[in-house]
Design an enzyme around this catalytic site. Structure first.
Site, mmCIF file in Angstrom:
data_model
loop_
_atom_site.group_PDB
_atom_site.id
_atom_site.type_symbol
_atom_site.label_atom_id
_atom_site.label_comp_id
_atom_site.label_asym_id
_atom_site.label_seq_id
_atom_site.Cartn_x
_atom_site.Cartn_y
_atom_site.Cartn_z
ATOM 1 N N ASP A 74 0.873 -1.168 0.000
ATOM 2 C CA ASP A 74 0.000 0.000 0.000
ATOM 3 C C ASP A 74 0.909 1.217 0.000
ATOM 4 O O ASP A 74 1.820 1.334 0.825
ATOM 5 C CB ASP A 74 -0.965 0.016 1.185
ATOM 6 C CG ASP A 74 -2.191 0.861 0.834
ATOM 7 O OD1 ASP A 74 -2.902 0.494 -0.135
ATOM 8 O OD2 ASP A 74 -2.414 1.909 1.467
ATOM 9 N N PHE A 159 5.033 4.838 -13.442
ATOM 10 C CA PHE A 159 3.569 4.786 -13.488
ATOM 11 C C PHE A 159 3.035 5.832 -12.505
ATOM 12 O O PHE A 159 3.813 6.562 -11.877
ATOM 13 C CB PHE A 159 3.068 3.370 -13.134
ATOM 14 C CG PHE A 159 3.331 2.971 -11.700
ATOM 15 C CD1 PHE A 159 4.579 2.519 -11.303
ATOM 16 C CD2 PHE A 159 2.315 3.053 -10.738
ATOM 17 C CE1 PHE A 159 4.822 2.146 -9.975
ATOM 18 C CE2 PHE A 159 2.548 2.684 -9.416
ATOM 19 C CZ PHE A 159 3.808 2.234 -9.036
HETATM 20 P P1 ITT Z 1 -3.368 -2.538 -5.477
HETATM 21 O O1 ITT Z 1 -4.141 -2.114 -4.255
HETATM 22 O O2 ITT Z 1 -4.041 -3.610 -6.243
HETATM 23 O O3 ITT Z 1 -1.936 -2.857 -5.159
HETATM 24 P P2 ITT Z 1 -3.564 0.278 -6.181
HETATM 25 O O4 ITT Z 1 -3.090 1.072 -7.364
HETATM 26 O O5 ITT Z 1 -4.999 0.467 -5.765
HETATM 27 O O6 ITT Z 1 -3.287 -1.269 -6.495
HETATM 28 P P3 ITT Z 1 -2.679 1.562 -3.749
HETATM 29 O O7 ITT Z 1 -4.020 1.573 -3.135
HETATM 30 O O8 ITT Z 1 -1.493 1.221 -2.895
HETATM 31 O O9 ITT Z 1 -2.606 0.522 -4.971
HETATM 32 O O10 ITT Z 1 -2.471 2.963 -4.438
HETATM 33 C C1 ITT Z 1 -1.209 3.459 -4.670
HETATM 34 C C2 ITT Z 1 -1.295 4.625 -5.635
HETATM 35 O O11 ITT Z 1 -0.233 5.546 -5.314
HETATM 36 C C3 ITT Z 1 -1.026 4.148 -7.060
HETATM 37 O O12 ITT Z 1 -2.230 3.907 -7.742
HETATM 38 C C4 ITT Z 1 -0.234 5.301 -7.652
HETATM 39 O O13 ITT Z 1 -1.100 6.255 -8.176
HETATM 40 C C5 ITT Z 1 0.481 5.897 -6.458
HETATM 41 N N1 ITT Z 1 1.858 5.365 -6.363
HETATM 42 C C6 ITT Z 1 2.345 4.448 -5.479
HETATM 43 N N2 ITT Z 1 3.622 4.171 -5.728
HETATM 44 C C7 ITT Z 1 3.972 4.919 -6.790
HETATM 45 C C8 ITT Z 1 5.161 5.069 -7.543
HETATM 46 O O14 ITT Z 1 6.249 4.371 -7.267
HETATM 47 N N3 ITT Z 1 5.140 5.933 -8.546
HETATM 48 C C9 ITT Z 1 4.043 6.645 -8.853
HETATM 49 N N4 ITT Z 1 2.881 6.548 -8.233
HETATM 50 C C10 ITT Z 1 2.833 5.679 -7.202
#
Ligand code: ITT
Length: 205
Positions: A74, A159
């Protein structure tokens, strides 16, 4: 006893994250599988209000669905001028209808009036590991500080919010750095660096 699981589920539906874990874990764990390979299409509701709570909730739920040890991530971006938003709500920022590009545009709009000197932000990553056989779980976390640009810059890497985020001490965005250079300093790279302790806590004797 060797504290490594034979198979590990990388429990994320986010293809950007999955790509990074495949890179980061390639030399450490031999047999990792994604949710799609495990035949899991269900999306677990993130009802927690902290990164740690959501990471644990996802690791436990997906491990139960797959019958395999699961690693969940997360993560999110916290902008100081926005009182920490989007934070744990990074994936849903601006509403459900937006994709990554839409969320970046929404963030830029929210920060339109924020001057260059006040655009500090940081990424957080909490990794949770859960073994459904022993019932044991553990978490580790990482953080990367930087600032948010006023317009996107990308060479097609990364991303999410990467094209807007310049890590402290560098001039390129995460989306301009090649993946190896991002991993060296990123929140996710910092968390993965603690993998030995995480594995020992969950699988050690
Ligand atoms: P899962 O829960 O299935 O893993 P998710 O995209 O919903 O997928 P999160 O709830 O952890 O995951 O949301 C994290 C968000 O934060 C992600 O969608 C990105 O927009 C952002 N994010 C996290 N790490 C990042 C990174 O290394 N670079 C850019 N954006 C990131």
């Amino acid at each position: 006893m060797h504290p490594n699981p034979t198979r590990l589920l990388i429990a994320t539906h986010n293809q950007g994250k999955l790509r990074e874990y495949r890179d980061l874990l390639a030399h450490r764990l031999p047999d990792i599988v994604g949710l799609a390979e495990a035949g899991i299409t269900h999306d677990v509701d993130e009802t927690g209000t902290t990164f740690a709570a959501n990471a644990l909730l996802k690791a436990q739920a997906y491990a139960a669905l797959a019958g395999l040890p699961a690693l969940a991530d997360d993560s999110g971006l916290s902008v100081l001028a926005l009182d920490g938003a989007p934070g744990v709500y990074s994936a849903r920022y601006g509403g459900d209808g937006l994709d990554d590009a839409g969320r970046r545009a929404y963030l830029l709009a929210q920060m339109q009036a924020v001057p260059a000197a006040e655009r500090a932000a940081f990424f957080t990553c909490v990794i949770a590991l859960h073994d459904p056989h022993s019932g044991r779980s553990a978490i580790v976390s990482g953080r990367c500080d930087g600032h948010i640009l006023t317009a996107e810059r990308s060479r097609g890497h990364g991303f999410g919010y990467d094209a807007l985020f310049v890590p402290q001490g560098l001039s390129e965005t995460f989306a301009e750095l090649n993946p190896t250079d991002k991993h060296r300093i990123s929140h996710r790279g910092q968390a993965v660096a603690q993998l030995p302790a995480l594995l020992a806590e969950v699988f050690g004797t």
